[in-house]
Design a protein around this motif. Sequence first.
Motif, PDB file in Angstrom:
ATOM      1  N   GLN A   1      86.591  37.271  13.549  1.00 41.14           N
ATOM      2  CA  GLN A   1      85.146  37.087  13.451  1.00 41.14           C
ATOM      3  C   GLN A   1      84.388  38.411  13.283  1.00 41.14           C
ATOM      4  N   PHE A   2      85.030  39.541  13.533  1.00 46.03           N
ATOM      5  CA  PHE A   2      84.366  40.839  13.431  1.00 46.03           C
ATOM      6  C   PHE A   2      84.741  41.594  12.160  1.00 46.03           C
ATOM      7  N   MET A   3      85.425  40.939  11.244  1.00 47.37           N
ATOM      8  CA  MET A   3      85.955  41.569  10.045  1.00 47.37           C
ATOM      9  C   MET A   3      84.843  41.893   9.047  1.00 47.37           C
ATOM     10  N   ASN A   4      84.951  43.080   8.450  1.00 44.53           N
ATOM     11  CA  ASN A   4      84.050  43.522   7.390  1.00 44.53           C
ATOM     12  C   ASN A   4      84.877  44.019   6.222  1.00 44.53           C
ATOM     13  N   VAL A   5      84.449  43.667   5.015  1.00 45.22           N
ATOM     14  CA  VAL A   5      85.071  44.190   3.807  1.00 45.22           C
ATOM     15  C   VAL A   5      83.934  44.650   2.905  1.00 45.22           C
ATOM     16  N   ASN A   6      84.045  45.876   2.428  1.00 41.83           N
ATOM     17  CA  ASN A   6      83.031  46.446   1.545  1.00 41.83           C
ATOM     18  C   ASN A   6      83.685  46.982   0.289  1.00 41.83           C
ATOM     19  N   TYR A   7      82.900  47.040  -0.772  1.00 43.47           N
ATOM     20  CA  TYR A   7      83.283  47.745  -1.986  1.00 43.47           C
ATOM     21  C   TYR A   7      82.479  49.034  -1.935  1.00 43.47           C
ATOM     22  N   ALA A   8      83.147  50.166  -1.912  1.00 38.18           N
ATOM     23  CA  ALA A   8      82.469  51.432  -1.678  1.00 38.18           C
ATOM     24  C   ALA A   8      82.618  52.375  -2.866  1.00 38.18           C
ATOM     25  N   LYS A   9      81.578  53.166  -3.047  1.00 36.92           N
ATOM     26  CA  LYS A   9      81.560  54.166  -4.116  1.00 36.92           C
ATOM     27  C   LYS A   9      81.248  55.525  -3.494  1.00 36.92           C
ATOM     28  N   LEU A  10      82.107  56.489  -3.763  1.00 37.32           N
ATOM     29  CA  LEU A  10      81.927  57.855  -3.295  1.00 37.32           C
ATOM     30  C   LEU A  10      81.549  58.701  -4.499  1.00 37.32           C
ATOM     31  N   ASN A  11      80.351  59.265  -4.465  1.00 40.03           N
ATOM     32  CA  ASN A  11      79.845  60.024  -5.596  1.00 40.03           C
ATOM     33  C   ASN A  11      80.229  61.501  -5.493  1.00 40.03           C
ATOM     34  N   PRO A  12      80.329  62.184  -6.634  1.00 46.17           N
ATOM     35  CA  PRO A  12      80.662  63.607  -6.639  1.00 46.17           C
ATOM     36  C   PRO A  12      79.704  64.403  -5.749  1.00 46.17           C
ATOM     37  N   GLY A  13      80.253  65.348  -5.014  1.00 44.33           N
ATOM     38  CA  GLY A  13      79.458  66.181  -4.130  1.00 44.33           C
ATOM     39  C   GLY A  13      79.187  65.576  -2.767  1.00 44.33           C
ATOM     40  N   ALA A  14      79.634  64.347  -2.556  1.00 43.24           N
ATOM     41  CA  ALA A  14      79.366  63.665  -1.285  1.00 43.24           C
ATOM     42  C   ALA A  14      80.178  64.262  -0.151  1.00 43.24           C
ATOM     43  N   GLU A  15      79.568  64.304   1.019  1.00 40.61           N
ATOM     44  CA  GLU A  15      80.247  64.688   2.248  1.00 40.61           C
ATOM     45  C   GLU A  15      79.756  63.781   3.355  1.00 40.61           C
ATOM     46  N   LEU A  16      80.676  63.197   4.079  1.00 42.38           N
ATOM     47  CA  LEU A  16      80.329  62.414   5.262  1.00 42.38           C
ATOM     48  C   LEU A  16      80.737  63.231   6.467  1.00 42.38           C
ATOM     49  N   LYS A  17      79.803  63.443   7.378  1.00 41.03           N
ATOM     50  CA  LYS A  17      80.122  64.239   8.564  1.00 41.03           C
ATOM     51  C   LYS A  17      81.154  63.512   9.411  1.00 41.03           C
ATOM     52  N   PRO A  18      81.859  64.221  10.256  1.00 41.80           N
ATOM     53  CA  PRO A  18      82.859  63.570  11.111  1.00 41.80           C
ATOM     54  C   PRO A  18      82.242  62.436  11.924  1.00 41.80           C
ATOM     55  N   HIS A  19      82.961  61.321  11.968  1.00 39.81           N
ATOM     56  CA  HIS A  19      82.514  60.141  12.708  1.00 39.81           C
ATOM     57  C   HIS A  19      83.738  59.351  13.133  1.00 39.81           C
ATOM     58  N   TYR A  20      83.527  58.339  13.964  1.00 38.48           N
ATOM     59  CA  TYR A  20      84.626  57.479  14.400  1.00 38.48           C
ATOM     60  C   TYR A  20      84.068  56.134  14.806  1.00 38.48           C
ATOM     61  N   GLY A  21      84.932  55.130  14.787  1.00 41.66           N
ATOM     62  CA  GLY A  21      84.547  53.789  15.195  1.00 41.66           C
ATOM     63  C   GLY A  21      84.386  53.708  16.701  1.00 41.66           C
ATOM     64  N   ASN A  22      83.690  52.676  17.141  1.00 46.71           N
ATOM     65  CA  ASN A  22      83.393  52.555  18.573  1.00 46.71           C
ATOM     66  C   ASN A  22      84.219  51.496  19.282  1.00 46.71           C
ATOM     67  N   GLY A  23      85.266  51.033  18.656  1.00 46.40           N
ATOM     68  CA  GLY A  23      86.125  50.046  19.301  1.00 46.40           C
ATOM     69  C   GLY A  23      87.455  49.990  18.599  1.00 46.40           C
ATOM     70  N   PRO A  24      88.413  49.296  19.165  1.00 44.49           N
ATOM     71  CA  PRO A  24      89.713  49.226  18.481  1.00 44.49           C
ATOM     72  C   PRO A  24      89.553  48.556  17.118  1.00 44.49           C
ATOM     73  N   ARG A  25      89.845  49.320  16.075  1.00 45.66           N
ATOM     74  CA  ARG A  25      89.654  48.792  14.730  1.00 45.66           C
ATOM     75  C   ARG A  25      90.510  49.567  13.750  1.00 45.66           C
ATOM     76  N   LEU A  26      91.171  48.851  12.871  1.00 43.44           N
ATOM     77  CA  LEU A  26      91.882  49.480  11.769  1.00 43.44           C
ATOM     78  C   LEU A  26      90.962  49.503  10.561  1.00 43.44           C
ATOM     79  N   SER A  27      91.065  50.537   9.790  1.00 41.65           N
ATOM     80  CA  SER A  27      90.299  50.655   8.552  1.00 41.65           C
ATOM     81  C   SER A  27      91.290  50.829   7.416  1.00 41.65           C
ATOM     82  N   ALA A  28      91.044  50.148   6.319  1.00 39.29           N
ATOM     83  CA  ALA A  28      91.909  50.262   5.146  1.00 39.29           C
ATOM     84  C   ALA A  28      91.056  50.634   3.942  1.00 39.29           C
ATOM     85  N   HIS A  29      91.524  51.594   3.184  1.00 36.86           N
ATOM     86  CA  HIS A  29      90.867  51.991   1.939  1.00 36.86           C
ATOM     87  C   HIS A  29      91.871  51.752   0.819  1.00 36.86           C
ATOM     88  N   LEU A  30      91.494  50.930  -0.152  1.00 35.91           N
ATOM     89  CA  LEU A  30      92.340  50.679  -1.317  1.00 35.91           C
ATOM     90  C   LEU A  30      91.581  51.155  -2.548  1.00 35.91           C
TER      91      LEU A  30
END
Length: 137
Positions: free
Chosen positions: A61-90
Amino acid sequence: DPRDLYTLFQKLDPSPEHLATPGGWETVRIVRYGNWFQEFCLTAPKTCKLLKSRPELTNCQFMNVNYAKLNPGAELKPHYGNGPRLSAHLPVLAPEPQAAGMNIGGQDVTWTEGKAILFDDTYPHYVRHWGQHPRTS
């Protein structure tokens, strides 16, 4: 062409989620907490059919699936999830495999089209894109 659909999907999606400043990391929801984005599924029916066939996704019931786009020059600062969760990037489009990557718990990884990266989201991680072309997953 998936690169041209972002503007349309972002206008139609009432629940955007941003992990970075606008223009760096863009996401379009496919399903969030059991609510499917029907316009996406109409455009990409095979993707949604595959996702709906996976019990580990549909039975969570807590599952999320997104289609994501990372643009040139992008930087995401360090972060982490707040609960037990696996993340998959395909990666769907990774035209410059060595020009965008993540650091997960101190380990550097890069995206290669068709090869999934699975990680524990509670480990600190960050993303950088130093190439010239967008990457999508």
